[in-house]
Enzyme design. Structure first.
Site, PDB file in Angstrom:
ATOM      1  N   SER A 288      50.416  28.285  43.768  1.00 44.44           N
ATOM      2  CA  SER A 288      49.799  28.128  42.442  1.00 44.44           C
ATOM      3  C   SER A 288      48.819  26.957  42.435  1.00 44.44           C
ATOM      4  O   SER A 288      47.842  26.962  41.667  1.00 44.44           O
ATOM      5  CB  SER A 288      50.860  27.956  41.358  1.00 44.44           C
ATOM      6  OG  SER A 288      51.643  26.822  41.628  1.00 44.44           O
TER       7      SER A 288
ATOM      8  N   LEU B 199      38.007  47.123  45.525  1.00 42.32           N
ATOM      9  CA  LEU B 199      37.944  45.677  45.248  1.00 42.32           C
ATOM     10  C   LEU B 199      38.544  45.338  43.883  1.00 42.32           C
ATOM     11  O   LEU B 199      39.316  44.391  43.751  1.00 42.32           O
ATOM     12  CB  LEU B 199      36.470  45.222  45.319  1.00 42.32           C
ATOM     13  CG  LEU B 199      36.164  43.786  44.908  1.00 42.32           C
ATOM     14  CD1 LEU B 199      36.808  42.784  45.863  1.00 42.32           C
ATOM     15  CD2 LEU B 199      34.651  43.558  44.851  1.00 42.32           C
TER      16      LEU B 199
ATOM     17  N   ARG C  25      40.752  46.608  42.224  1.00 40.93           N
ATOM     18  CA  ARG C  25      42.218  46.713  42.094  1.00 40.93           C
ATOM     19  C   ARG C  25      42.853  45.331  42.189  1.00 40.93           C
ATOM     20  O   ARG C  25      43.993  45.138  41.787  1.00 40.93           O
ATOM     21  CB  ARG C  25      42.799  47.627  43.179  1.00 40.93           C
ATOM     22  CG  ARG C  25      42.315  49.073  43.116  1.00 40.93           C
ATOM     23  CD  ARG C  25      42.748  49.753  41.833  1.00 40.93           C
ATOM     24  NE  ARG C  25      44.189  49.703  41.654  1.00 40.93           N
ATOM     25  CZ  ARG C  25      45.067  50.526  42.223  1.00 40.93           C
ATOM     26  NH1 ARG C  25      44.641  51.493  42.991  1.00 40.93           N
ATOM     27  NH2 ARG C  25      46.352  50.397  42.019  1.00 40.93           N
ATOM     28  N   HIS C  26      42.112  44.369  42.766  1.00 38.74           N
ATOM     29  CA  HIS C  26      42.618  42.990  42.812  1.00 38.74           C
ATOM     30  C   HIS C  26      42.353  42.377  41.450  1.00 38.74           C
ATOM     31  O   HIS C  26      41.203  42.184  41.061  1.00 38.74           O
ATOM     32  CB  HIS C  26      41.933  42.216  43.942  1.00 38.74           C
ATOM     33  CG  HIS C  26      42.328  42.761  45.283  1.00 38.74           C
ATOM     34  ND1 HIS C  26      43.470  42.376  45.921  1.00 38.74           N
ATOM     35  CD2 HIS C  26      41.772  43.716  46.048  1.00 38.74           C
ATOM     36  CE1 HIS C  26      43.599  43.062  47.056  1.00 38.74           C
ATOM     37  NE2 HIS C  26      42.573  43.881  47.149  1.00 38.74           N
TER      38      HIS C  26
ATOM     39  N   GLN D 268      29.893  44.108  37.127  1.00 38.56           N
ATOM     40  CA  GLN D 268      29.288  45.050  38.082  1.00 38.56           C
ATOM     41  C   GLN D 268      28.059  45.732  37.494  1.00 38.56           C
ATOM     42  O   GLN D 268      28.000  46.012  36.294  1.00 38.56           O
ATOM     43  CB  GLN D 268      30.330  46.120  38.472  1.00 38.56           C
ATOM     44  CG  GLN D 268      29.795  47.119  39.492  1.00 38.56           C
ATOM     45  CD  GLN D 268      30.889  47.937  40.148  1.00 38.56           C
ATOM     46  OE1 GLN D 268      32.017  47.987  39.660  1.00 38.56           O
ATOM     47  NE2 GLN D 268      30.565  48.589  41.245  1.00 38.56           N
ATOM     48  N   LEU D 269      27.119  46.023  38.389  1.00 38.28           N
ATOM     49  CA  LEU D 269      25.917  46.781  38.023  1.00 38.28           C
ATOM     50  C   LEU D 269      26.306  48.047  37.255  1.00 38.28           C
ATOM     51  O   LEU D 269      27.191  48.787  37.689  1.00 38.28           O
ATOM     52  CB  LEU D 269      25.207  47.190  39.315  1.00 38.28           C
ATOM     53  CG  LEU D 269      23.973  48.049  39.126  1.00 38.28           C
ATOM     54  CD1 LEU D 269      22.734  47.222  39.363  1.00 38.28           C
ATOM     55  CD2 LEU D 269      23.982  49.218  40.082  1.00 38.28           C
TER      56      LEU D 269
ATOM     57  N   ASN E  33      39.760  32.698  42.563  1.00 41.54           N
ATOM     58  CA  ASN E  33      40.346  31.429  42.998  1.00 41.54           C
ATOM     59  C   ASN E  33      40.851  31.536  44.439  1.00 41.54           C
ATOM     60  O   ASN E  33      40.946  32.642  44.994  1.00 41.54           O
ATOM     61  CB  ASN E  33      41.409  30.946  42.003  1.00 41.54           C
ATOM     62  CG  ASN E  33      42.658  31.799  41.995  1.00 41.54           C
ATOM     63  OD1 ASN E  33      43.263  32.041  43.048  1.00 41.54           O
ATOM     64  ND2 ASN E  33      43.060  32.249  40.819  1.00 41.54           N
TER      65      ASN E  33
ATOM     66  N   ARG F 183      42.795  43.167  52.661  1.00 35.69           N
ATOM     67  CA  ARG F 183      41.609  43.967  53.014  1.00 35.69           C
ATOM     68  C   ARG F 183      41.073  43.626  54.395  1.00 35.69           C
ATOM     69  O   ARG F 183      40.209  44.353  54.903  1.00 35.69           O
ATOM     70  CB  ARG F 183      40.528  43.776  51.944  1.00 35.69           C
ATOM     71  CG  ARG F 183      40.992  44.150  50.546  1.00 35.69           C
ATOM     72  CD  ARG F 183      41.519  45.580  50.462  1.00 35.69           C
ATOM     73  NE  ARG F 183      41.973  45.895  49.109  1.00 35.69           N
ATOM     74  CZ  ARG F 183      42.304  47.121  48.707  1.00 35.69           C
ATOM     75  NH1 ARG F 183      42.240  48.149  49.534  1.00 35.69           N
ATOM     76  NH2 ARG F 183      42.716  47.327  47.465  1.00 35.69           N
TER      77      ARG F 183
HETATM   78  C1  LIG Z   1      45.580  49.391  53.080  1.00 35.82           C
HETATM   79  C2  LIG Z   1      45.655  49.639  51.606  1.00 35.82           C
HETATM   80  C3  LIG Z   1      45.841  50.916  51.124  1.00 35.82           C
HETATM   81  C4  LIG Z   1      45.921  51.162  49.749  1.00 35.82           C
HETATM   82  N1  LIG Z   1      46.089  52.441  49.289  1.00 35.82           N
HETATM   83  C5  LIG Z   1      46.153  52.686  47.964  1.00 35.82           C
HETATM   84  C6  LIG Z   1      46.316  54.002  47.442  1.00 35.82           C
HETATM   85  O1  LIG Z   1      46.399  54.978  48.191  1.00 35.82           O
HETATM   86  N2  LIG Z   1      46.361  54.185  46.107  1.00 35.82           N
HETATM   87  C7  LIG Z   1      46.291  53.121  45.229  1.00 35.82           C
HETATM   88  O2  LIG Z   1      46.363  53.325  44.032  1.00 35.82           O
HETATM   89  N3  LIG Z   1      46.119  51.870  45.686  1.00 35.82           N
HETATM   90  C8  LIG Z   1      46.059  51.615  47.012  1.00 35.82           C
HETATM   91  N4  LIG Z   1      45.872  50.343  47.457  1.00 35.82           N
HETATM   92  C9  LIG Z   1      45.696  49.273  46.472  1.00 35.82           C
HETATM   93  C10 LIG Z   1      46.987  48.441  46.267  1.00 35.82           C
HETATM   94  O3  LIG Z   1      48.032  49.255  45.790  1.00 35.82           O
HETATM   95  C11 LIG Z   1      46.711  47.293  45.275  1.00 35.82           C
HETATM   96  O4  LIG Z   1      46.403  47.825  44.022  1.00 35.82           O
HETATM   97  C12 LIG Z   1      45.581  46.402  45.711  1.00 35.82           C
HETATM   98  O5  LIG Z   1      45.688  46.082  47.065  1.00 35.82           O
HETATM   99  C13 LIG Z   1      45.606  45.105  44.881  1.00 35.82           C
HETATM  100  O6  LIG Z   1      46.625  44.260  45.364  1.00 35.82           O
HETATM  101  P1  LIG Z   1      47.770  43.665  44.461  1.00 35.82           P
HETATM  102  O7  LIG Z   1      48.557  44.710  43.770  1.00 35.82           O
HETATM  103  O8  LIG Z   1      48.545  42.728  45.355  1.00 35.82           O
HETATM  104  O9  LIG Z   1      47.011  42.961  43.279  1.00 35.82           O
HETATM  105  P2  LIG Z   1      46.307  41.567  43.009  1.00 35.82           P
HETATM  106  O10 LIG Z   1      45.675  41.680  41.686  1.00 35.82           O
HETATM  107  O11 LIG Z   1      45.467  41.158  44.165  1.00 35.82           O
HETATM  108  O12 LIG Z   1      47.521  40.593  42.775  1.00 35.82           O
HETATM  109  C14 LIG Z   1      48.006  39.620  43.635  1.00 35.82           C
HETATM  110  C15 LIG Z   1      49.507  39.524  43.418  1.00 35.82           C
HETATM  111  O13 LIG Z   1      49.775  39.084  42.078  1.00 35.82           O
HETATM  112  C16 LIG Z   1      50.952  39.733  41.598  1.00 35.82           C
HETATM  113  N5  LIG Z   1      50.568  40.583  40.452  1.00 35.82           N
HETATM  114  C17 LIG Z   1      49.318  40.999  40.113  1.00 35.82           C
HETATM  115  N6  LIG Z   1      49.343  41.732  38.995  1.00 35.82           N
HETATM  116  C18 LIG Z   1      50.637  41.803  38.623  1.00 35.82           C
HETATM  117  C19 LIG Z   1      51.308  42.440  37.559  1.00 35.82           C
HETATM  118  N7  LIG Z   1      50.654  43.158  36.649  1.00 35.82           N
HETATM  119  N8  LIG Z   1      52.633  42.327  37.485  1.00 35.82           N
HETATM  120  C20 LIG Z   1      53.325  41.604  38.388  1.00 35.82           C
HETATM  121  N9  LIG Z   1      52.755  40.969  39.454  1.00 35.82           N
HETATM  122  C21 LIG Z   1      51.424  41.067  39.557  1.00 35.82           C
HETATM  123  C22 LIG Z   1      51.496  40.559  42.741  1.00 35.82           C
HETATM  124  O14 LIG Z   1      52.411  39.805  43.470  1.00 35.82           O
HETATM  125  C23 LIG Z   1      50.257  40.852  43.561  1.00 35.82           C
HETATM  126  O15 LIG Z   1      50.520  41.172  44.908  1.00 35.82           O
HETATM  127  C24 LIG Z   1      45.799  50.074  48.828  1.00 35.82           C
HETATM  128  C25 LIG Z   1      45.618  48.773  49.327  1.00 35.82           C
HETATM  129  C26 LIG Z   1      45.547  48.543  50.691  1.00 35.82           C
HETATM  130  C27 LIG Z   1      45.320  47.145  51.188  1.00 35.82           C
END
Ligand SMILES: Cc1cc2nc3c(=O)[nH]c(=O)nc-3n(C[C@H](O)[C@H](O)[C@H](O)COP(=O)(O)OP(=O)(O)OC[C@H]3O[C@@H](n4cnc5c(N)ncnc54)[C@H](O)[C@@H]3O)c2cc1C
Length: 265
Positions: free
Chosen positions: A86, A108, A110-111, A119-120, A204, A215
């Site tokens: 943190s 991207l 999804r993070h 985004q554009l 951050n 990634r």
């Molecule tokens: C190789 C690979 C394959 C993938 N394939 C798929 C796929 O087929 N389909 C698909 O839908 N997605 C897929 N993903 C996307 C994946 O499921 C995640 O959505 C994405 O990697 C974002 O990571 P994150 O969930 O750790 O989120 P981030 O937003 O990066 O969050 C970081 C961390 O914060 C915590 N966090 C974030 N939000 C919350 C929350 N709301 N509640 C509790 N804790 C939270 C978690 O610990 C999380 O790991 C894939 C990702 C990778 C790397």
């Protein structure tokens, strides 16, 4: 809609671009005022704002200013080893990523935690002369490249014809911006994932680390891995005490993978 013009040649992009457009600076006078009012002093050996801020945030937890580990590298190294992630959320950077596909940005964004995006817009911006991202594995095979080019050229040509046909249908709408937006938002439905996009990203240090790990893995798509590797390279120069534990290891597909002993701090 009959096009009067031949399909235009599309421009192909093969490498993501990373622009580090913003970083933090420390208000030294305010830090000194705080330290003086607390009756303490503190010196560190980094000039990098993000590294100074993370160290001061960590030291505030135990009011350990002027005590314990002497260098910023030692201090932040310990924070990373002990998983006190943190503290790393206080360091933030702004980037522009360009030369990347819509399929990459779909992954991207999804993070979520610790990231902000702008985004554009394909509703407001004309995509008639967009660039397209071609995966190396297709580009390196002449037959598959020709097939890919045919698909992308067709999509772009149909997009242009749809925009022009829709503009005709929508000519009753007096406001030009609304008319163009309505045409583009419908016509974009035929644009492929390969379409180039640009995205402004703020993140951050903790979030960037997590992104780079997920990634930069061998399981990630090659295009986003190439972006993750570029981001890591930029960040290792920018803040070595926050990103120095990562190694790049060669991979058979030509894009290295990212490795660290300290995952998800
Ligand atoms: C190789 C690979 C394959 C993938 N394939 C798929 C796929 O087929 N389909 C698909 O839908 N997605 C897929 N993903 C996307 C994946 O499921 C995640 O959505 C994405 O990697 C974002 O990571 P994150 O969930 O750790 O989120 P981030 O937003 O990066 O969050 C970081 C961390 O914060 C915590 N966090 C974030 N939000 C919350 C929350 N709301 N509640 C509790 N804790 C939270 C978690 O610990 C999380 O790991 C894939 C990702 C990778 C790397």
């Amino acid at each position: 809609v009959i096009s009067e013009e031949p399909p235009q040649a599309v421009r192909i992009v093969r490498e993501p671009k990373v622009y580090l457009v913003g970083r933090q600076s420390v208000s030294e006078a305010e830090v000194d005022r705080f330290l003086a009012e607390e009756g303490t002093t503190w010196q560190t050996d980094t000039e990098r704002g993000a590294e100074r801020l993370c160290e001061s945030a960590g030291r505030l937890c135990y009011m350990s200013f002027g005590k314990g580990r002497k260098t910023n590298a030692d201090y932040l190294g310990h924070i990373i080893e002990s998983g006190h992630g943190s503290v790393l959320e206080h360091a933030t950077w702004n980037f522009v990523f360009a030369g990347i596909s819509r399929s990459l940005t779909h992954e991207l964004i999804r993070h979520r935690a610790g990231f902000a995006y702008s985004q554009l817009s394909q509703r407001y911006v004309d995509e008639s002369t967009a660039d397209y991202i071609e995966p190396d594995i297709i580009a390196n095979d002449p037959e598959l490249h020709a097939l890919w080019l045919e698909a992308v050229t067709t999509c772009q040509d149909v997009y242009r014809r749809l925009v022009s046909g829709l503009a005709d249908r929508l000519k009753e709408i007096p406001e030009a911006t609304t008319r163009r937006k309505m045409a583009r938002q419908a016509a974009r439905s035929v644009l492929p994932n390969a379409c180039e996009t640009k995205i402004f990203v703020t993140a951050n240090a903790r979030a960037i680390r997590h992104f780079v790990e997920l990634r930069g893995s061998e399981h990630a798509d090659i295009e986003i891995r190439a972006l993750a590797v570029k981001v890591l390279t930029v960040m290792q120069a920018e803040a070595p005490n926050l990103f120095g534990d990562y190694e790049l290891r060669p991979h058979a597909d030509g894009v290295p993978v990212v490795w660290t002993a300290h995952r998800k701090v």
